[in-house]
Design an enzyme around this catalytic site. Structure first.
Site, mmCIF file in Angstrom:
data_model
loop_
_atom_site.group_PDB
_atom_site.id
_atom_site.type_symbol
_atom_site.label_atom_id
_atom_site.label_comp_id
_atom_site.label_asym_id
_atom_site.label_seq_id
_atom_site.Cartn_x
_atom_site.Cartn_y
_atom_site.Cartn_z
ATOM 1 N N ARG A 161 65.264 45.550 70.295
ATOM 2 C CA ARG A 161 66.789 45.062 70.075
ATOM 3 C C ARG A 161 67.614 45.994 70.653
ATOM 4 N NH1 ARG A 161 63.619 41.365 68.794
ATOM 5 N NH2 ARG A 161 63.540 40.546 66.809
ATOM 6 N N SER A 235 68.965 37.736 62.025
ATOM 7 C CA SER A 235 68.724 38.965 61.167
ATOM 8 C C SER A 235 70.077 40.007 61.184
ATOM 9 C CB SER A 235 67.689 39.683 61.756
ATOM 10 O OG SER A 235 66.603 38.909 61.812
ATOM 11 N N GLU A 331 71.807 45.142 62.982
ATOM 12 C CA GLU A 331 71.445 44.469 64.244
ATOM 13 C C GLU A 331 72.873 43.895 64.954
ATOM 14 O OE1 GLU A 331 67.899 42.413 64.783
ATOM 15 O OE2 GLU A 331 69.011 40.855 66.041
HETATM 16 P P1 FAD Z 1 77.352 37.358 71.339
HETATM 17 O O1 FAD Z 1 77.331 37.279 69.832
HETATM 18 O O2 FAD Z 1 78.610 36.437 71.973
HETATM 19 O O3 FAD Z 1 77.645 38.773 71.983
HETATM 20 C C1 FAD Z 1 76.782 39.581 71.301
HETATM 21 C C2 FAD Z 1 77.084 41.016 72.034
HETATM 22 O O4 FAD Z 1 76.841 40.936 73.406
HETATM 23 C C3 FAD Z 1 78.512 41.354 71.810
HETATM 24 O O5 FAD Z 1 78.727 42.547 71.732
HETATM 25 C C4 FAD Z 1 79.114 40.913 73.042
HETATM 26 O O6 FAD Z 1 80.275 41.666 73.372
HETATM 27 C C5 FAD Z 1 78.009 41.216 74.055
HETATM 28 N N1 FAD Z 1 78.179 40.285 75.056
HETATM 29 C C6 FAD Z 1 77.780 38.826 75.123
HETATM 30 N N2 FAD Z 1 77.582 38.348 76.464
HETATM 31 C C7 FAD Z 1 77.783 39.335 77.307
HETATM 32 C C8 FAD Z 1 77.757 39.542 78.596
HETATM 33 N N3 FAD Z 1 77.786 38.424 79.443
HETATM 34 N N4 FAD Z 1 78.275 40.548 79.225
HETATM 35 C C9 FAD Z 1 78.417 41.869 78.336
HETATM 36 N N5 FAD Z 1 78.297 41.700 77.038
HETATM 37 C C10 FAD Z 1 78.198 40.568 76.595
HETATM 38 N N6 FAD Z 1 68.062 37.464 68.109
HETATM 39 C C11 FAD Z 1 67.109 37.824 68.486
HETATM 40 O O7 FAD Z 1 66.745 38.655 69.281
HETATM 41 N N7 FAD Z 1 65.929 36.975 68.089
HETATM 42 C C12 FAD Z 1 65.902 35.839 67.471
HETATM 43 O O8 FAD Z 1 64.922 35.409 67.104
HETATM 44 C C13 FAD Z 1 67.291 35.521 66.926
HETATM 45 N N8 FAD Z 1 67.464 34.519 66.033
HETATM 46 C C14 FAD Z 1 68.553 34.090 65.752
HETATM 47 C C15 FAD Z 1 68.755 33.109 64.709
HETATM 48 C C16 FAD Z 1 69.832 32.545 64.297
HETATM 49 C C17 FAD Z 1 70.024 31.383 63.294
HETATM 50 C C18 FAD Z 1 71.109 33.338 64.746
HETATM 51 C C19 FAD Z 1 72.503 32.950 64.253
HETATM 52 C C20 FAD Z 1 70.870 34.714 65.687
HETATM 53 C C21 FAD Z 1 69.822 34.993 66.227
HETATM 54 N N9 FAD Z 1 69.643 36.094 66.953
HETATM 55 C C22 FAD Z 1 68.213 36.311 67.465
HETATM 56 C C23 FAD Z 1 70.915 36.958 67.467
HETATM 57 C C24 FAD Z 1 71.522 36.256 68.516
HETATM 58 O O9 FAD Z 1 71.115 34.867 68.636
HETATM 59 C C25 FAD Z 1 71.006 36.898 69.782
HETATM 60 O O10 FAD Z 1 71.486 38.172 69.653
HETATM 61 C C26 FAD Z 1 71.900 36.406 71.025
HETATM 62 O O11 FAD Z 1 71.505 36.827 72.259
HETATM 63 C C27 FAD Z 1 73.392 36.268 71.115
HETATM 64 O O12 FAD Z 1 73.844 35.792 72.146
HETATM 65 P P2 FAD Z 1 75.612 35.172 72.098
HETATM 66 O O13 FAD Z 1 75.671 34.822 73.327
HETATM 67 O O14 FAD Z 1 75.812 34.638 70.932
HETATM 68 O O15 FAD Z 1 76.056 36.761 72.127
HETATM 69 P P1 NAP Z 2 57.806 36.642 60.140
HETATM 70 O O1 NAP Z 2 56.821 35.746 61.080
HETATM 71 O O2 NAP Z 2 57.762 36.010 58.495
HETATM 72 O O3 NAP Z 2 57.531 37.949 60.208
HETATM 73 C C1 NAP Z 2 58.261 38.989 59.163
HETATM 74 C C2 NAP Z 2 58.459 40.450 60.002
HETATM 75 O O4 NAP Z 2 57.180 40.854 60.523
HETATM 76 C C3 NAP Z 2 59.148 40.087 61.387
HETATM 77 O O5 NAP Z 2 60.274 40.743 61.335
HETATM 78 C C4 NAP Z 2 58.167 40.539 62.448
HETATM 79 O O6 NAP Z 2 58.802 41.609 63.259
HETATM 80 C C5 NAP Z 2 56.942 41.154 61.848
HETATM 81 N N1 NAP Z 2 55.732 40.636 62.523
HETATM 82 C C6 NAP Z 2 55.095 39.261 61.936
HETATM 83 N N2 NAP Z 2 53.974 39.248 62.640
HETATM 84 C C7 NAP Z 2 53.839 40.547 63.340
HETATM 85 C C8 NAP Z 2 52.739 40.672 64.440
HETATM 86 N N3 NAP Z 2 51.816 40.076 64.391
HETATM 87 N N4 NAP Z 2 53.144 42.011 65.087
HETATM 88 C C9 NAP Z 2 54.155 42.739 64.663
HETATM 89 N N5 NAP Z 2 55.179 42.211 63.830
HETATM 90 C C10 NAP Z 2 54.896 41.539 63.221
HETATM 91 O O7 NAP Z 2 59.472 36.664 60.597
HETATM 92 P P2 NAP Z 2 60.365 35.421 60.710
HETATM 93 O O8 NAP Z 2 61.584 36.003 59.860
HETATM 94 O O9 NAP Z 2 59.984 34.327 60.242
HETATM 95 O O10 NAP Z 2 60.878 35.808 62.192
HETATM 96 C C11 NAP Z 2 60.004 35.074 63.159
HETATM 97 C C12 NAP Z 2 60.281 35.973 64.605
HETATM 98 O O11 NAP Z 2 61.575 35.458 64.903
HETATM 99 C C13 NAP Z 2 60.359 37.269 64.403
HETATM 100 O O12 NAP Z 2 59.813 37.930 65.481
HETATM 101 C C14 NAP Z 2 61.647 37.708 64.429
HETATM 102 O O13 NAP Z 2 62.146 39.090 64.830
HETATM 103 C C15 NAP Z 2 62.629 36.481 65.020
HETATM 104 N N6 NAP Z 2 63.877 36.326 64.362
HETATM 105 C C16 NAP Z 2 64.764 37.134 64.946
HETATM 106 C C17 NAP Z 2 66.072 36.949 64.332
HETATM 107 C C18 NAP Z 2 67.325 37.741 64.775
HETATM 108 O O14 NAP Z 2 68.474 37.632 64.713
HETATM 109 N N7 NAP Z 2 67.057 38.880 65.451
HETATM 110 C C19 NAP Z 2 66.330 36.024 63.526
HETATM 111 C C20 NAP Z 2 65.350 34.990 63.120
HETATM 112 C C21 NAP Z 2 63.979 34.961 63.488
HETATM 113 P P3 NAP Z 2 59.647 41.465 64.524
HETATM 114 O O15 NAP Z 2 61.121 40.797 63.756
HETATM 115 O O16 NAP Z 2 59.759 42.727 64.830
HETATM 116 O O17 NAP Z 2 59.288 40.349 65.407
#
Ligand code: FAD
Ligand code: NAP
Length: 335
Positions: A161, A235, A331
């Site tokens: 991340r 998250s 995050e």
């Molecule tokens: P924004 O929220 O608009 O911006 C995020 C940051 O990036 C800000 O600081 C902004 O200034 C900067 N930014 C955006 N675009 C640019 C650009 N073009 N150039 C420079 N800076 C920029 N994230 C994960 O990694 N894994 C997941 O599984 C995941 N699941 C999610 C589930 C839900 C329900 C939600 C709501 C969010 C989730 N996220 C997840 C977080 C999010 O979706 C990601 O981080 C996504 O990439 C953000 O994109 P955005 O365009 O909405 O960014």
């Molecule tokens: P999950 O599958 O219930 O797992 C719980 C946590 O354990 C996750 O955070 C994941 O880490 C870790 N995990 C599970 N299996 C793993 C493996 N085989 N090896 C290493 N780490 C493992 O998680 P969930 O909440 O349903 O989410 C599923 C996936 O979507 C995850 O990868 C999660 O990161 C991603 N997600 C991200 C966001 C976001 O906003 N960043 C939101 C929703 C879901 P990791 O998170 O490091 O993968």
């Protein structure tokens, strides 16, 4: 065009009300270049889909909304294909476009909200895949000079991340295009989380990338709050990476504490588990709280302010620190 005092509630998935004093949209490099020239030294906030931000106050920075669209193939061989997308493309639509062509590598990242341009910012990841695994290059405009620079993988310092754009080069570049190298003979990656279980339930034994994408969509839809219904930014905290000695200490009091290996000295502990153990899962304060199904997700049930949600995150961090001696890191980008 510059707009004044624009309400951002519909432009962030938390659904937080905040006004942008100055607001503009751009859909090409030249429009962006002109805005950067006008902006001079004015502080900027680049906005994509608003799915990883929390607004804790009205925004004084000039908000620039990225709407650069377009998808094109820039290179193709028998094995792989390099696909470039405008930063304002919707990430999930881009994933679906690639999955439909049977270009593999990002199907596990289905249904992540937001834009293509934000995908490298925190090296988005889910279900064992991160964009760094398929990243080819990105183009970004330097805010100070208006020059376009191409970044390859090694230039981006991708981590969990993390990227250079959140650290050393924070607020210095606007990402305009991102290219990914995808596999024309894809092998699926189903080992993570509940994907295999979901495929088995569907009676699928030899899954295609389309099957994996559909499974991920189903799992995510059942576990995560849909921002269109309940405000959230996914998250709120990162999963902490701790030294094995710290983990061993936790195990003496919490023998069921899960972990995943990182390297010889470190393990990853799921932040959601720590928060749940500390008793926060499903906890509600007025119109905001901790999601009932996933303790990593903070939610706005409607009308909460960003500072209320920030305070909740602060209280969770303090409580988890007291209980486990682990300091959770946010995050979500706070403004
Ligand atoms: P924004 O929220 O608009 O911006 C995020 C940051 O990036 C800000 O600081 C902004 O200034 C900067 N930014 C955006 N675009 C640019 C650009 N073009 N150039 C420079 N800076 C920029 N994230 C994960 O990694 N894994 C997941 O599984 C995941 N699941 C999610 C589930 C839900 C329900 C939600 C709501 C969010 C989730 N996220 C997840 C977080 C999010 O979706 C990601 O981080 C996504 O990439 C953000 O994109 P955005 O365009 O909405 O960014
Ligand atoms: P999950 O599958 O219930 O797992 C719980 C946590 O354990 C996750 O955070 C994941 O880490 C870790 N995990 C599970 N299996 C793993 C493996 N085989 N090896 C290493 N780490 C493992 O998680 P969930 O909440 O349903 O989410 C599923 C996936 O979507 C995850 O990868 C999660 O990161 C991603 N997600 C991200 C966001 C976001 O906003 N960043 C939101 C929703 C879901 P990791 O998170 O490091 O993968």
């Amino acid at each position: 065009m510059i707009e004044h005092n624009i309400e951002l509630r519909e432009l962030n998935t938390f659904g937080i009300a905040a006004t942008a004093r100055l607001f503009s949209r751009f859909s090409s490099d030249s429009e962006l270049g002109e805005l950067l020239q006008q902006a001079g030294d004015h502080e900027l906030l680049i906005l994509g889909g608003g799915s990883n931000v929390l607004f804790t106050k009205n925004i004084d920075a000039w908000v620039l909304k990225n709407e650069i669209r377009g998808i094109r193939v820039v290179e193709e061989s028998d094995e792989s294909i390099v696909v470039e997308a405008g930063a304002g493309e919707v990430w999930h639509e881009f994933v679906q476009h690639c999955v439909q062509q049977n270009w593999g590598g990002i199907e596990n990242l289905s249904l992540i909200p937001g834009s293509v341009g934000a995908s490298p910012m925190q090296n988005i990841g889910a279900y064992g895949v991160e964009i760094k695994d398929v990243f080819e290059y990105l183009d970004a405009m330097e805010i100070k000079t208006g020059n376009i620079r191409r970044f390859y993988g090694d230039d981006c310092a991708f981590g969990y991340r993390e990227s250079v754009f959140k650290r050393a080069l924070k607020n210095q570049f606007v990402i305009t295009r991102v290219a990914y190298r995808l596999d024309k003979h894809p092998k699926v990656n189903t080992s993570y989380g509940a994907i295999e279980e979901e495929l088995t339930q569907r009676g699928i034994t030899s899954p295609s990338i389309q099957d994996v994408s559909q499974a991920v969509i189903a799992i995510r839809s059942s576990k995560l709050p849909n921002p269109a219904e309940i405000g959230n930014a996914g998250s709120f905290f990162k999963n902490p990476v701790v030294e094995k000695a710290t983990y061993a200490q936790i195990l003496t009091s919490y023998p069921n504490c899960p972990s995943y290996p990182i390297d010889e000295l470190h393990v990853k502990v799921p932040a959601g588990w720590l928060i749940e153990q500390a008793g926060w899962k499903g906890m509600r304060r007025n119109n905001h709280g901790v999601h009932t199904k996933q303790a990593l997700v903070l939610v706005n049930y409607g009308g909460a302010t960003g500072s209320e949600i920030y305070q909740l995150s602060h209280d969770i961090i303090e409580n988890v620190k007291d209980k486990f001696s682990i300091e959770l890191e946010r995050e979500v980008n706070i403004y």
